[in-house]
Design a protein around this motif. Sequence first.
Motif, PDB file in Angstrom:
ATOM      1  N   GLY A   1      23.459  46.474 -11.256  1.00 34.00           N
ATOM      2  CA  GLY A   1      23.434  47.158 -12.542  1.00 34.00           C
ATOM      3  C   GLY A   1      22.639  46.430 -13.607  1.00 34.00           C
ATOM      4  O   GLY A   1      22.594  46.876 -14.756  1.00 34.00           O
ATOM      5  N   ASN A   2      22.004  45.311 -13.247  1.00 37.30           N
ATOM      6  CA  ASN A   2      21.153  44.558 -14.179  1.00 37.30           C
ATOM      7  C   ASN A   2      19.796  44.338 -13.513  1.00 37.30           C
ATOM      8  O   ASN A   2      19.396  43.218 -13.210  1.00 37.30           O
ATOM      9  N   GLY A   3      19.101  45.436 -13.304  1.00 35.96           N
ATOM     10  CA  GLY A   3      17.903  45.409 -12.478  1.00 35.96           C
ATOM     11  C   GLY A   3      16.586  45.354 -13.214  1.00 35.96           C
ATOM     12  O   GLY A   3      15.538  45.613 -12.614  1.00 35.96           O
ATOM     13  N   ALA A   4      16.583  45.003 -14.491  1.00 36.97           N
ATOM     14  CA  ALA A   4      15.345  45.040 -15.275  1.00 36.97           C
ATOM     15  C   ALA A   4      14.229  44.223 -14.655  1.00 36.97           C
ATOM     16  O   ALA A   4      13.060  44.596 -14.724  1.00 36.97           O
ATOM     17  N   ASN A   5      14.593  43.096 -14.025  1.00 34.09           N
ATOM     18  CA  ASN A   5      13.574  42.188 -13.512  1.00 34.09           C
ATOM     19  C   ASN A   5      13.542  42.104 -11.990  1.00 34.09           C
ATOM     20  O   ASN A   5      12.980  41.159 -11.436  1.00 34.09           O
ATOM     21  N   VAL A   6      14.156  43.091 -11.321  1.00 32.36           N
ATOM     22  CA  VAL A   6      14.024  43.194  -9.873  1.00 32.36           C
ATOM     23  C   VAL A   6      13.336  44.510  -9.551  1.00 32.36           C
ATOM     24  O   VAL A   6      13.049  45.317 -10.442  1.00 32.36           O
ATOM     25  N   LYS A   7      13.089  44.748  -8.281  1.00 33.55           N
ATOM     26  CA  LYS A   7      12.317  45.927  -7.897  1.00 33.55           C
ATOM     27  C   LYS A   7      12.976  47.243  -8.309  1.00 33.55           C
ATOM     28  O   LYS A   7      12.297  48.225  -8.605  1.00 33.55           O
ATOM     29  N   PHE A   8      14.292  47.294  -8.326  1.00 30.35           N
ATOM     30  CA  PHE A   8      14.961  48.540  -8.692  1.00 30.35           C
ATOM     31  C   PHE A   8      14.578  48.948 -10.112  1.00 30.35           C
ATOM     32  O   PHE A   8      14.333  50.115 -10.393  1.00 30.35           O
ATOM     33  N   GLY A   9      14.525  47.966 -11.007  1.00 33.17           N
ATOM     34  CA  GLY A   9      14.114  48.232 -12.374  1.00 33.17           C
ATOM     35  C   GLY A   9      15.205  48.836 -13.229  1.00 33.17           C
ATOM     36  O   GLY A   9      16.349  49.018 -12.797  1.00 33.17           O
ATOM     37  N   CYS A  10      14.853  49.154 -14.463  1.00 32.40           N
ATOM     38  CA  CYS A  10      15.783  49.854 -15.340  1.00 32.40           C
ATOM     39  C   CYS A  10      15.001  50.640 -16.384  1.00 32.40           C
ATOM     40  O   CYS A  10      13.842  50.338 -16.689  1.00 32.40           O
TER      41      CYS A  10
END
Length: 810
Positions: free
Chosen positions: A115-124
């Motif tokens: 749920g904190n994906g701003a800096n991973v591939k999932f994103g936000c």
Amino acid sequence: MKNFLSVLLFIISVPSLAQKNDVEIRCKAPARHFTESLPLGNGRLGVMVFGDTEKERLALNEISLWSGGPQEGDRENAHEYLENIQQLLLEEKNREAQSLLMQHFIAKGAGTGHGNGANVKFGCYQTMGDFFIDWKINGATKNYQRVMDMETATAVTSFTRNGIAVKEEVFTDYVNDVVWIRLSAGKKGALNFDMSLSRKENLISKYTAGNALIMYGQLPSGNDKGMQYATVAAPILHDGSMHKTDTSLQIRNASSCVIVIAMQTNYDYKNGGLNAAKNVVATAQKDIQKIKSNFETAKAASTKKYKTYFDRCRIYFPYTTSHTDTMSTWERMIGYHKGNTDIQLPALYFNFGRYLLISSSRPGLLPANLQGVWAEEYQTPWNGDYHININLQMNYWPAEVTNLSDLAQPLFQFTKNLVSNGRKTAHHYYRANGWTAHVVSNPWFFTSPGEGAQWGSTLTGGAWLTTHLWDHYRFTKDKNFLKEYYPVIRGSADFLSSILIQEKQNGWYVTAPSNSPENTYIMPDGFKGNTCMGPTMDMQICRNIFEANISAAEILSIDKSFTHKLKNITRQLAPNQVSPTDSGIQEWLHDWLGAEPQHRHVSHLFGLYPYDEINPWDTPELTKAAKKTLALRGDGGTGWSKAWKINFQARLGDGDHALKMFKGLLQPVAYGDTTSYYNGGSYANLFDAHPPFQIDGNFGATAGIAEMLLQSHGKDEVIRMLPALPGDMAWAKGEVKGLKARGNFTVDFYWEHHAVTEATITAQTPGTCKILLPQGKHLFSKTGKKLHYTTDAFNIATIRMKAGENIVVR
């Protein structure tokens, strides 16, 4: 005298508050927080107006602005562990099954970043940044007013300072696809301000070019560079002067100034990736350069287009001269919570929900996310993503019934776009036919499980989305739509039918492994777990999808062998069960206790709403059990949970309890209040307080109000007017315009003394209409001629109608 007249003319030009209690959000002070600001949007662009008299802030959004990017989220060898997990579940070794699932049957790598994906591939999903107006007018502020008018989709802030009237008008253009701001002063040459753009991170540059502010940057995508974005703000002066700094424009001695803001990203809506060749700055500049109209002309054209949606459906409660005319929306909410009468507040909330859907969903774009299109964060709560174990679906519950079917197109396209990745996920995890999507997704069409057993292994998220395709056909009778989307429905049914296993006790077909979102069971040996087989919601969704596929195939005269297979499987699915322990609907295949008896999810009542296999006239025993389940769950919960319960109670015909849940959803949640976490409510701008802000509660409650006034579900799709009208005298009289019933019927009616007085039903396409006639009422033609129709023992009238034909219930 001249200055006095200017101020007077300015003040009287502001729309009167009287008799607009059902279409205006009103504020008496600047917003201290995002949840006090006013939302504007045109489906792609979003703006939140704070109305500050010192340094005005407009929070900016563009619906596709996401960090991250496409990823391979599947564990390609997960299927090697499927049989072992299923066998452990069959042996009731759930602890071991869940442990194995957590090791091998979750997403690969970082997944969603928990749920904190701003800096991973999932994103936000992220804010585009802020536009600031730094006022250069000194003195005390008086006569402050900030109003958002849903009839014109415009926010107006006005105040006086040193005897000078200042006015700010903002709207998002439905035609030119830009944001317009008009600033004006009641005294010639009295307008002085600086304007600037701001973003806190991933900013490449901001500068002035010509007479415009430009800001652009690029978001992260794991270890790669991701989406590019740009914002351009250009002022149009009628008098006064403009001076430039490196990053701001200074307006001096103007009487009025119009500012146009354009926003762009390089997201590719067609393919779901990034268009590396797109120059986002140049595209945003062209958005402004191509405009040929002035503020008033653009506003008129935009309002006209907006109203083609908003005016389709309204509910009205009688206006009476009231102290609420001069109250802010926040003051009205506080009074309503204390038990004061506010007859038009439910209509305001209903209109606001439709307004939000019109403002955050546009055909051809991405669907409304967890916050619609409005966010101020760089790491939005839960990534601001597409939660598909209820939340995205709830966003679109009002679409069909409140006459906004065409605005659900982004949801349908999004569902179709999940199929390609969903096929891979079905193969990698289940070696199954068809396609699946689990719990969360993003603009890159993520379909893998989440990172945890508690929430991430629900396997029916995609199937739930697919039920909207079938319901759209039920409402519209659009055979071309059904033909286009049938492969999506079939692919979901194919997946579910190919993964079912037989449980040992009764030989029923069940899903495995899965869970009941996002709840925990307690086994007789004391193990508290989530991983299970055949949770009740899964089995209800299976029946829903199989029935939809069978019916769709029969309508299209195709796929006979597959539908024959589905009919045989449907008869062997694990049925709804009544718990011997608590007399409610069982949540799991076995009669296990829940670790949290009042859990916010009530997933095992999917069959009551939005599905309709549990209803008072076909399944009275299950309906009784559903009532018991709701009593056991209680009336608490998050914002969206309370909204779901409004719909449940409406389906049960309990209008008083539905109203109680609505009032609970309107519990005022103040800025900075952290004591109400997981207790729901509404913020000062009527945004749903999960908390934090989640827009699904707004949409779910709007659908719930519609469900209280009109229903058309069940096998026969009988139109029922006022099926769950509260006994409260504030609801004794009213009018409905433009609600939709399944079968593609539009329904208008009036009621007094809690009973329908007259109704008009219009067939949009040819079809058989079934109506539960109110006592003493009959069917007439528009000219007053009594019609020939049949009625049954329950006073359900059946009549064949032509396209465009009106019948009157009188």
